[in-house]
Motif scaffolding. Structure first.
Motif, PDB file in Angstrom:
ATOM      1  N   LEU A 287      16.359  -5.578  -4.858  1.00  0.00           N
ATOM      2  CA  LEU A 287      15.093  -5.089  -4.601  1.00  0.00           C
ATOM      3  C   LEU A 287      15.154  -4.156  -5.871  1.00  0.00           C
ATOM      4  CD1 LEU A 287      12.510  -4.621  -3.054  1.00  0.00           C
ATOM      5  CD2 LEU A 287      13.712  -2.655  -2.056  1.00  0.00           C
ATOM      6  N   ARG A 288      14.296  -4.218  -6.935  1.00  0.00           N
ATOM      7  CA  ARG A 288      13.872  -3.325  -7.828  1.00  0.00           C
ATOM      8  C   ARG A 288      12.599  -2.936  -8.159  1.00  0.00           C
ATOM      9  NH1 ARG A 288      16.387  -6.282 -13.223  1.00  0.00           N
ATOM     10  NH2 ARG A 288      17.165  -4.342 -14.137  1.00  0.00           N
ATOM     11  N   GLY A 289      12.521  -1.625  -8.313  1.00  0.00           N
ATOM     12  CA  GLY A 289      11.078  -1.012  -8.624  1.00  0.00           C
ATOM     13  C   GLY A 289      11.063   0.409  -8.906  1.00  0.00           C
ATOM     14  N   ARG A 290       9.870   0.940  -8.853  1.00  0.00           N
ATOM     15  CA  ARG A 290       9.866   2.160  -8.968  1.00  0.00           C
ATOM     16  C   ARG A 290       8.959   2.844  -7.832  1.00  0.00           C
ATOM     17  NH1 ARG A 290       7.014   2.848 -14.729  1.00  0.00           N
ATOM     18  NH2 ARG A 290       5.809   1.075 -13.851  1.00  0.00           N
ATOM     19  N   VAL A 291       9.085   4.450  -7.797  1.00  0.00           N
ATOM     20  CA  VAL A 291       8.620   5.135  -6.491  1.00  0.00           C
ATOM     21  C   VAL A 291       7.981   6.242  -7.032  1.00  0.00           C
ATOM     22  CG1 VAL A 291      10.746   5.973  -5.868  1.00  0.00           C
ATOM     23  CG2 VAL A 291       9.048   5.565  -4.157  1.00  0.00           C
ATOM     24  N   ARG A 292       7.130   6.775  -6.621  1.00  0.00           N
ATOM     25  CA  ARG A 292       6.551   8.023  -7.081  1.00  0.00           C
ATOM     26  C   ARG A 292       6.103   8.781  -5.886  1.00  0.00           C
ATOM     27  NH1 ARG A 292       1.138   7.846 -10.003  1.00  0.00           N
ATOM     28  NH2 ARG A 292       0.184   7.291  -7.773  1.00  0.00           N
ATOM     29  N   LEU A 293       6.481  10.255  -5.530  1.00  0.00           N
ATOM     30  CA  LEU A 293       6.199  10.863  -4.534  1.00  0.00           C
ATOM     31  C   LEU A 293       5.331  12.062  -4.801  1.00  0.00           C
ATOM     32  CD1 LEU A 293       9.635  10.065  -4.177  1.00  0.00           C
ATOM     33  CD2 LEU A 293       8.975  10.954  -2.183  1.00  0.00           C
ATOM     34  N   THR A 294       4.451  12.584  -3.809  1.00  0.00           N
ATOM     35  CA  THR A 294       3.839  13.711  -4.047  1.00  0.00           C
ATOM     36  C   THR A 294       3.938  14.451  -2.758  1.00  0.00           C
ATOM     37  OG1 THR A 294       1.474  12.957  -3.410  1.00  0.00           O
ATOM     38  CG2 THR A 294       2.236  12.855  -5.646  1.00  0.00           C
ATOM     39  N   ASP A 295       3.942  15.840  -2.431  1.00  0.00           N
ATOM     40  CA  ASP A 295       4.150  16.630  -1.603  1.00  0.00           C
ATOM     41  C   ASP A 295       3.218  17.804  -1.645  1.00  0.00           C
ATOM     42  OD1 ASP A 295       4.751  17.350   1.259  1.00  0.00           O
ATOM     43  OD2 ASP A 295       6.529  17.228   0.853  1.00  0.00           O
TER      44      ASP A 295
ATOM     45  N   ARG B 150       2.268  13.402   6.904  1.00  0.00           N
ATOM     46  CA  ARG B 150       1.102  14.484   6.977  1.00  0.00           C
ATOM     47  C   ARG B 150       1.004  15.298   5.694  1.00  0.00           C
ATOM     48  NH1 ARG B 150       1.861  19.940   8.887  1.00  0.00           N
ATOM     49  NH2 ARG B 150       4.105  19.451   8.687  1.00  0.00           N
ATOM     50  N   THR B 151       1.923  15.491   4.845  1.00  0.00           N
ATOM     51  CA  THR B 151       1.832  16.348   3.590  1.00  0.00           C
ATOM     52  C   THR B 151       2.482  15.440   2.440  1.00  0.00           C
ATOM     53  OG1 THR B 151       4.031  17.193   3.850  1.00  0.00           O
ATOM     54  CG2 THR B 151       2.278  18.433   4.827  1.00  0.00           C
ATOM     55  N   ASP B 152       2.958  14.324   2.504  1.00  0.00           N
ATOM     56  CA  ASP B 152       3.480  13.559   1.809  1.00  0.00           C
ATOM     57  C   ASP B 152       2.800  12.107   1.225  1.00  0.00           C
ATOM     58  OD1 ASP B 152       4.766  12.656   3.796  1.00  0.00           O
ATOM     59  OD2 ASP B 152       6.521  12.210   2.948  1.00  0.00           O
ATOM     60  N   SER B 153       3.007  11.744   0.118  1.00  0.00           N
ATOM     61  CA  SER B 153       2.496  10.416  -0.289  1.00  0.00           C
ATOM     62  C   SER B 153       3.565   9.706  -1.224  1.00  0.00           C
ATOM     63  CB  SER B 153       1.228  10.293  -1.054  1.00  0.00           C
ATOM     64  OG  SER B 153       0.288  11.080  -0.297  1.00  0.00           O
ATOM     65  N   VAL B 154       3.970   8.370  -0.733  1.00  0.00           N
ATOM     66  CA  VAL B 154       4.891   7.631  -1.367  1.00  0.00           C
ATOM     67  C   VAL B 154       4.298   6.396  -1.997  1.00  0.00           C
ATOM     68  CG1 VAL B 154       7.117   6.622  -1.137  1.00  0.00           C
ATOM     69  CG2 VAL B 154       6.512   8.618   0.087  1.00  0.00           C
ATOM     70  N   TYR B 155       4.350   6.015  -3.231  1.00  0.00           N
ATOM     71  CA  TYR B 155       3.764   4.894  -3.825  1.00  0.00           C
ATOM     72  C   TYR B 155       4.984   4.031  -4.557  1.00  0.00           C
ATOM     73  CZ  TYR B 155      -0.602   7.909  -3.622  1.00  0.00           C
ATOM     74  OH  TYR B 155      -1.341   8.570  -3.321  1.00  0.00           O
TER      75      TYR B 155
ATOM     76  N   GLY C 132       4.668 -10.138  -2.257  1.00  0.00           N
ATOM     77  CA  GLY C 132       3.682 -11.390  -2.437  1.00  0.00           C
ATOM     78  C   GLY C 132       4.211 -12.521  -3.417  1.00  0.00           C
ATOM     79  N   ASN C 133       3.523 -13.249  -4.132  1.00  0.00           N
ATOM     80  CA  ASN C 133       3.985 -14.197  -4.947  1.00  0.00           C
ATOM     81  C   ASN C 133       4.979 -13.766  -5.826  1.00  0.00           C
ATOM     82  OD1 ASN C 133       1.820 -15.976  -3.954  1.00  0.00           O
ATOM     83  ND2 ASN C 133       0.506 -15.529  -5.437  1.00  0.00           N
ATOM     84  N   GLY C 134       6.095 -14.280  -6.113  1.00  0.00           N
ATOM     85  CA  GLY C 134       6.883 -13.944  -7.033  1.00  0.00           C
ATOM     86  C   GLY C 134       8.110 -13.061  -6.709  1.00  0.00           C
ATOM     87  N   GLY C 135       7.781 -12.469  -5.448  1.00  0.00           N
ATOM     88  CA  GLY C 135       8.416 -11.201  -4.827  1.00  0.00           C
ATOM     89  C   GLY C 135       7.854  -9.979  -5.247  1.00  0.00           C
ATOM     90  N   LYS C 136       6.654  -9.993  -5.938  1.00  0.00           N
ATOM     91  CA  LYS C 136       6.227  -8.574  -6.374  1.00  0.00           C
ATOM     92  C   LYS C 136       5.550  -7.822  -5.058  1.00  0.00           C
ATOM     93  CE  LYS C 136       5.126  -9.908 -11.038  1.00  0.00           C
ATOM     94  NZ  LYS C 136       4.223 -10.258 -12.143  1.00  0.00           N
ATOM     95  N   PHE C 137       5.680  -6.776  -5.368  1.00  0.00           N
ATOM     96  CA  PHE C 137       4.924  -5.958  -4.288  1.00  0.00           C
ATOM     97  C   PHE C 137       4.490  -4.636  -4.615  1.00  0.00           C
ATOM     98  CE2 PHE C 137       9.366  -4.510  -4.300  1.00  0.00           C
ATOM     99  CZ  PHE C 137       9.266  -3.130  -4.503  1.00  0.00           C
ATOM    100  N   ARG C 138       3.387  -3.916  -3.913  1.00  0.00           N
ATOM    101  CA  ARG C 138       2.905  -2.807  -4.416  1.00  0.00           C
ATOM    102  C   ARG C 138       2.544  -2.149  -3.175  1.00  0.00           C
ATOM    103  NH1 ARG C 138      -0.464  -0.947  -9.357  1.00  0.00           N
ATOM    104  NH2 ARG C 138       0.738  -2.552 -10.463  1.00  0.00           N
ATOM    105  N   ASP C 139       2.811  -0.883  -2.755  1.00  0.00           N
ATOM    106  CA  ASP C 139       2.568  -0.252  -1.706  1.00  0.00           C
ATOM    107  C   ASP C 139       2.306   1.226  -1.663  1.00  0.00           C
ATOM    108  OD1 ASP C 139       1.672  -0.147   1.189  1.00  0.00           O
ATOM    109  OD2 ASP C 139       3.804  -0.793   1.847  1.00  0.00           O
ATOM    110  N   ALA C 140       1.534   1.734  -0.657  1.00  0.00           N
ATOM    111  CA  ALA C 140       1.512   3.192  -0.517  1.00  0.00           C
ATOM    112  C   ALA C 140       1.586   3.645   1.009  1.00  0.00           C
ATOM    113  CB  ALA C 140       0.096   3.702  -1.150  1.00  0.00           C
ATOM    114  N   GLN C 141       2.444   4.678   1.117  1.00  0.00           N
ATOM    115  CA  GLN C 141       2.300   5.056   2.929  1.00  0.00           C
ATOM    116  C   GLN C 141       2.315   6.578   2.611  1.00  0.00           C
ATOM    117  OE1 GLN C 141       5.776   3.230   4.751  1.00  0.00           O
ATOM    118  NE2 GLN C 141       5.402   1.190   3.805  1.00  0.00           N
ATOM    119  N   PHE C 142       1.683   6.971   3.530  1.00  0.00           N
ATOM    120  CA  PHE C 142       1.334   8.346   3.857  1.00  0.00           C
ATOM    121  C   PHE C 142       1.873   9.247   4.883  1.00  0.00           C
ATOM    122  CE2 PHE C 142      -1.212   7.964  -0.082  1.00  0.00           C
ATOM    123  CZ  PHE C 142      -1.711   6.547   0.344  1.00  0.00           C
TER     124      PHE C 142
END
Length: 136
Positions: free
Chosen positions: A108-116, A93-98, A81-91
């Protein structure tokens, strides 16, 4: 500790999937490569204000005391979005990635969090993992 490795398949959906694909073919793609804070490689393809994570690995801690190393791929396009900032979540079958961060022309700089989930009782989580990727 016991160490498990699993290769994950294609993620099923994303919050911004329909919006993110608009304008993908209009610019030349650039391949970005880098590392996560855990020391694993990350590959991303970026075009103007959209990007797609091609592949990365992460280590998760599981509720039964084991560690799980995931190889994640098959992401959908994400729009910055504005200023290149992003926030997303993708899912999957058993995992989630934020993931969240900032896309610029140079990186590209950022942070990622996973659950499974492993079976019905074992849950695995990564916590937030920083990453940084640049053209190579």
């Amino acid at each position: 500790m016991f160490l498990r490795a699993i290769v994950c398949g294609v993620l099923a959906c994303g919050l911004l999937a329909a919006e993110a694909t608009a304008g993908v073919d209009s610019a030349a793609a650039r391949l970005l490569k880098g590392k996560t804070a855990q020391g694993y490689a990350i590959k991303v393809i970026a075009k103007e204000k959209v990007f797609k994570i091609l592949r990365f690995e992460a280590e998760l801690k599981c509720s039964d005391g084991t560690r799980l190393i995931l190889v994640e791929s098959g992401f959908l396009w994400t729009r910055a979005g504005n200023g290149g900032k992003f926030r997303d979540a993708q899912f999957g079958r058993t995992d989630s990635v934020y993931f969240r961060g900032r896309l610029t022309e140079q990186r590209l700089r950022g942070r990622v969090r996973l659950t499974d989930k492993l079976g019905k009782k074992v849950r695995c989580r990564s916590g937030w993992i920083a990453f940084n990727a640049r053209p190579r």
